[in-house]
Design an enzyme around this catalytic site. Structure first.
Site, PDB file in Angstrom:
ATOM      1  N   SER A 299       0.849  -1.195   0.000  1.00 19.91           N
ATOM      2  CA  SER A 299       0.000   0.000   0.000  1.00 19.91           C
ATOM      3  C   SER A 299       0.881   1.241   0.000  1.00 19.91           C
ATOM      4  O   SER A 299       2.063   1.182   0.372  1.00 19.91           O
ATOM      5  CB  SER A 299      -0.889  -0.003   1.250  1.00 19.91           C
ATOM      6  OG  SER A 299      -1.496   1.257   1.453  1.00 19.91           O
TER       7      SER A 299
ATOM      8  N   TYR B 201      -2.954  -1.049  10.364  1.00 15.21           N
ATOM      9  CA  TYR B 201      -2.800  -1.220   8.915  1.00 15.21           C
ATOM     10  C   TYR B 201      -1.432  -0.712   8.460  1.00 15.21           C
ATOM     11  O   TYR B 201      -0.718  -1.385   7.706  1.00 15.21           O
ATOM     12  CB  TYR B 201      -3.920  -0.478   8.196  1.00 15.21           C
ATOM     13  CG  TYR B 201      -3.934  -0.664   6.702  1.00 15.21           C
ATOM     14  CD1 TYR B 201      -4.523  -1.789   6.132  1.00 15.21           C
ATOM     15  CD2 TYR B 201      -3.366   0.284   5.849  1.00 15.21           C
ATOM     16  CE1 TYR B 201      -4.544  -1.968   4.754  1.00 15.21           C
ATOM     17  CE2 TYR B 201      -3.376   0.120   4.479  1.00 15.21           C
ATOM     18  CZ  TYR B 201      -3.969  -1.004   3.940  1.00 15.21           C
ATOM     19  OH  TYR B 201      -3.982  -1.179   2.576  1.00 15.21           O
TER      20      TYR B 201
END
EC number: 1.1.1.47
Length: 262
Positions: A146, A160
């Site tokens: 990401s 995350y």
């Protein structure tokens, strides 16, 4: 088209929907043999096989498995080998997010995201690399990271961010360790993409506009634009290992992120 992908066996975790689904279809279009992995919704996986992959003349099977369960990941890789006789490409795509204020985050909240995003990717990488080493195969591992792995911290996403930051160094370490054997390990770093995980956020016009304002190219990407991951699996990327390829419309170059937006 990457002709050398024809006949390659590709396992993609979390591929019954979202980015994984688009990648499965893309590899099938390249005439690779695909293992579609799903955690619980068999109907979605069968839909990918029957309505998408067969339509492009591809060959695939669906295998149930939870990437946080070691035995499931082992079975996933072994199912590919049993069905197709080998494994060439492992894509650790399964992931999740669950926004929670850090001071209110339970250990369960933390573990659920870390176990799925980071431990799941490690297990998939380990099992694939084990097979590659034992069979002298110059295979490829691709992890779905990401933009948050690097310089975009974000409130409510500490678990995350930790999972993706960990994935960055995990990938670089594996790439260094196994490069002498011709095994390549890379990351893809998507930005804001129209997938089910983002559906609620992007359905809100204000939130969507806010996100789009931080993307230099001015729009939220589509899953098909990330499916170009096929290049990383092809021989055209044979000298590429240990990198994160960002596909984010320039999001990581946004001035506020360069300064470390919080």
């Amino acid at each position: 088209m990457y002709k050398d992908l024809e006949g390659k066996v590709v396992v993609i975790t979390g591929s019954s929907t979202g980015l994984g689904k688009s990648m499965a279809i893309r590899f099938a279009t390249e005439k690779a043999k695909v293992v579609v992995n799903y955690r619980s919704k068999e109907d979605e996986a069968n839909s990918v096989l029957e309505e998408e992959i067969k339509k492009v003349g591809g060959e695939a099977i669906a295998v149930k498995g939870d990437v946080t369960v070691e035995s499931d990941v082992i079975n996933l890789v072994q199912s590919a080998i049993k069905e197709f006789g080998k494994l060439d490409v492992m894509i650790n795509n399964a992931g999740m997010e669950n926004p929670v204020s850090s001071h209110e985050m339970s250990l369960s909240d933390w573990n659920k995201v870390i176990d799925t995003n980071l431990t799941g990717a490690f297990l998939g990488s380990r099992e694939a690399i084990k097979y590659f080493v034992e069979n002298d195969i110059k295979g490829t591992v691709i992890n779905m990271s990401s933009v948050h792995e690097w310089k975009i911290p974000w409130p409510l996403f500490v678990h995350y961010a930790a999972s993706k930051g960990g994935m960055k160094l995990m990938t670089e370490t594996l790439a260094l360790e196994y490069a002498p054997k011709g095994i390549r390990v890379n990351n893809i770093g998507p930005g804001a993409i129209n997938t089910p995980i983002n559906a609620e956020k992007f359905a809100d016009p204000e939130q969507r506009a806010d996100v789009e304002s931080m993307i230099p190219m001015g729009y939220i990407g589509e899953p098909e634009e990330i499916a170009a991951v096929a290049w990383l699996a092809s021989s055209e990327a044979s000298y590429v290992t240990g990198i994160t390829l960002f596909a984010d419309g320039g999001m990581t170059q946004y001035p506020s992120f360069q300064a470390g937006r919080g």
